[in-house]
Scaffold this active site. Structure first.
Site, PDB file in Angstrom:
ATOM      1  N   HIS A 192      10.425   3.965  -3.633  1.00 56.75           N
ATOM      2  CA  HIS A 192      10.034   3.795  -2.220  1.00 56.75           C
ATOM      3  C   HIS A 192       9.536   2.296  -2.388  1.00 56.75           C
ATOM      4  O   HIS A 192       9.779   1.379  -1.144  1.00 56.75           O
ATOM      5  CB  HIS A 192       8.805   4.773  -2.211  1.00 56.75           C
ATOM      6  CG  HIS A 192       7.576   4.646  -3.146  1.00 56.75           C
ATOM      7  ND1 HIS A 192       8.055   4.996  -4.412  1.00 56.75           N
ATOM      8  CD2 HIS A 192       6.242   4.374  -3.195  1.00 56.75           C
ATOM      9  CE1 HIS A 192       7.109   4.705  -5.222  1.00 56.75           C
ATOM     10  NE2 HIS A 192       5.724   4.645  -4.333  1.00 56.75           N
TER      11      HIS A 192
ATOM     12  N   PHE B  66       3.184   5.776 -13.542  1.00 63.38           N
ATOM     13  CA  PHE B  66       1.874   5.912 -13.260  1.00 63.38           C
ATOM     14  C   PHE B  66       1.408   7.031 -12.280  1.00 63.38           C
ATOM     15  O   PHE B  66       2.472   7.566 -11.665  1.00 63.38           O
ATOM     16  CB  PHE B  66       1.298   4.407 -12.974  1.00 63.38           C
ATOM     17  CG  PHE B  66       1.561   3.958 -11.721  1.00 63.38           C
ATOM     18  CD1 PHE B  66       2.909   3.298 -11.658  1.00 63.38           C
ATOM     19  CD2 PHE B  66       1.101   3.939 -10.557  1.00 63.38           C
ATOM     20  CE1 PHE B  66       3.453   2.715 -10.359  1.00 63.38           C
ATOM     21  CE2 PHE B  66       1.265   3.535  -9.251  1.00 63.38           C
ATOM     22  CZ  PHE B  66       2.557   2.908  -9.262  1.00 63.38           C
TER      23      PHE B  66
ATOM     24  N   ASP C 187       0.784  -1.372   0.088  1.00 62.89           N
ATOM     25  CA  ASP C 187       0.052   0.158  -0.013  1.00 62.89           C
ATOM     26  C   ASP C 187       0.963   1.082  -0.131  1.00 62.89           C
ATOM     27  O   ASP C 187       1.677   1.356   0.688  1.00 62.89           O
ATOM     28  CB  ASP C 187      -0.852   0.079   1.290  1.00 62.89           C
ATOM     29  CG  ASP C 187      -2.086   0.976   1.064  1.00 62.89           C
ATOM     30  OD1 ASP C 187      -3.155   0.560   0.339  1.00 62.89           O
ATOM     31  OD2 ASP C 187      -2.060   2.074   1.533  1.00 62.89           O
TER      32      ASP C 187
HETATM   33  P1  ITT Z   1      -3.776  -2.107  -5.260  1.00 61.91           P
HETATM   34  O1  ITT Z   1      -4.451  -1.656  -3.945  1.00 61.91           O
HETATM   35  O2  ITT Z   1      -4.402  -3.070  -6.113  1.00 61.91           O
HETATM   36  O3  ITT Z   1      -2.318  -2.538  -4.930  1.00 61.91           O
HETATM   37  P2  ITT Z   1      -3.751   0.679  -5.830  1.00 61.91           P
HETATM   38  O4  ITT Z   1      -3.477   1.677  -6.844  1.00 61.91           O
HETATM   39  O5  ITT Z   1      -5.327   0.895  -5.290  1.00 61.91           O
HETATM   40  O6  ITT Z   1      -3.370  -0.801  -6.110  1.00 61.91           O
HETATM   41  P3  ITT Z   1      -2.903   2.002  -3.475  1.00 61.91           P
HETATM   42  O7  ITT Z   1      -4.139   1.823  -2.830  1.00 61.91           O
HETATM   43  O8  ITT Z   1      -1.681   1.569  -2.638  1.00 61.91           O
HETATM   44  O9  ITT Z   1      -2.889   1.003  -4.773  1.00 61.91           O
HETATM   45  O10 ITT Z   1      -2.767   3.490  -3.903  1.00 61.91           O
HETATM   46  C1  ITT Z   1      -1.438   3.943  -4.366  1.00 61.91           C
HETATM   47  C2  ITT Z   1      -1.926   5.316  -4.973  1.00 61.91           C
HETATM   48  O11 ITT Z   1      -0.922   6.068  -4.774  1.00 61.91           O
HETATM   49  C3  ITT Z   1      -1.664   4.759  -6.570  1.00 61.91           C
HETATM   50  O12 ITT Z   1      -3.093   4.619  -6.998  1.00 61.91           O
HETATM   51  C4  ITT Z   1      -1.114   6.041  -7.290  1.00 61.91           C
HETATM   52  O13 ITT Z   1      -1.997   7.017  -7.422  1.00 61.91           O
HETATM   53  C5  ITT Z   1      -0.058   6.626  -5.873  1.00 61.91           C
HETATM   54  N1  ITT Z   1       1.127   6.066  -6.071  1.00 61.91           N
HETATM   55  C6  ITT Z   1       1.554   5.232  -5.106  1.00 61.91           C
HETATM   56  N2  ITT Z   1       2.956   4.642  -5.740  1.00 61.91           N
HETATM   57  C7  ITT Z   1       3.101   5.511  -6.839  1.00 61.91           C
HETATM   58  C8  ITT Z   1       4.233   5.483  -7.719  1.00 61.91           C
HETATM   59  O14 ITT Z   1       5.383   4.640  -7.625  1.00 61.91           O
HETATM   60  N3  ITT Z   1       4.148   6.371  -8.948  1.00 61.91           N
HETATM   61  C9  ITT Z   1       3.004   7.048  -8.970  1.00 61.91           C
HETATM   62  N4  ITT Z   1       1.866   6.871  -8.130  1.00 61.91           N
HETATM   63  C10 ITT Z   1       2.121   6.171  -7.182  1.00 61.91           C
END
Ligand code: ITT
Length: 198
Positions: free
Chosen positions: A178, A150, A70
């Site tokens: 990260h 992304f 997360d």
């Molecule tokens: P899963 O829960 O299925 O893993 P998710 O996209 O919903 O997918 P999260 O709940 O952890 O994942 O949300 C993290 C959000 O934070 C993600 O959708 C991006 O908008 C942002 N984010 C996290 N890491 C990132 C990265 O490496 N590059 C760009 N945006 C990131």
């Protein structure tokens, strides 16, 4: 050596595949969710959300370790916003482009632009779990830069790479990300699970 990577985010999937294959030099078989699932993520923090995902998947996947992650973007001048809500602002169905523009609007006229990405990686196996965090510091840009990565990558400038993550290749981003820093901390635990000593 099998592992179930419990994420439904295509960008994360590509990065985690690369991280794991570099870490375990291709001896690893990565299994992924087949269908898009609606998994509640209403925890108080990244750790609780990672654990909620693991608990959801452990009812459906057994016998192999489950890796969850997360993450979020934290902007200091906005008090850590959007943080654990990064995937749902300004609306849950917003596109990545809309999310970036929302942040650029909120950052208009702000001179302090320091931010960080946070990742909580969690490995779950046989009702036991381990987790750790990784961080990458940077600056929010004034405009979108690049189309790679992304999420917020086109507005996240990395001083370590001297460009935005949107302008970086997946290999470059993964070197300083990260996500890599969090997953790396679980390397010994994952190895012990495979060796049967956990
Ligand atoms: P899963 O829960 O299925 O893993 P998710 O996209 O919903 O997918 P999260 O709940 O952890 O994942 O949300 C993290 C959000 O934070 C993600 O959708 C991006 O908008 C942002 N984010 C996290 N890491 C990132 C990265 O490496 N590059 C760009 N945006 C990131």
């Amino acid at each position: 050596m099998k592992i179930f990577v419990a994420t439904q985010n295509k960008g994360k999937i590509e990065e985690i595949k690369l991280i794991l294959s570099k870490m375990f030099s291709d001896q690893i078989e990565i299994l992924l969710p087949e269908l898009k699932q609606n998994i509640p993520e209403n925890g108080k923090n990244y750790y609780e959300n990672a654990l909620l995902k693991a608990l959801w998947w452990k009812e459906r996947i057994s016998g192999i370790p489950i890796l969850c992650e997360d993450s979020g973007l934290e902007i200091f001048v906005l008090g850590g916003y959007p943080g654990k809500d990064s995937a749902v602002v300004p609306r849950p169905d917003s596109t990545d482009y809309e999310r970036c523009m929302h942040i650029l609007d909120m950052m208009e006229n702000k001179t302090r632009r320091t931010a960080r990405y946070v990742s909580c990686a969690l490995i779950f196996f046989k009702d036991v779990w381990f987790y750790d965090f990784g961080y990458t510091y940077g600056e929010i840009t004034y405009t979108l830069r690049g189309t790679g990565g992304f999420g917020y990558d086109p507005i996240f400038f990395s001083p370590e790479l001297n460009k935005t993550f949107g302008e970086s290749s997946i290999d470059e981003k993964t070197e300083v990300s990260h996500r890599k820093r969090a997953i790396e901390k679980l390397k010994n635990v994952i190895q012990k699970i495979w060796q049967g000593s956990l």
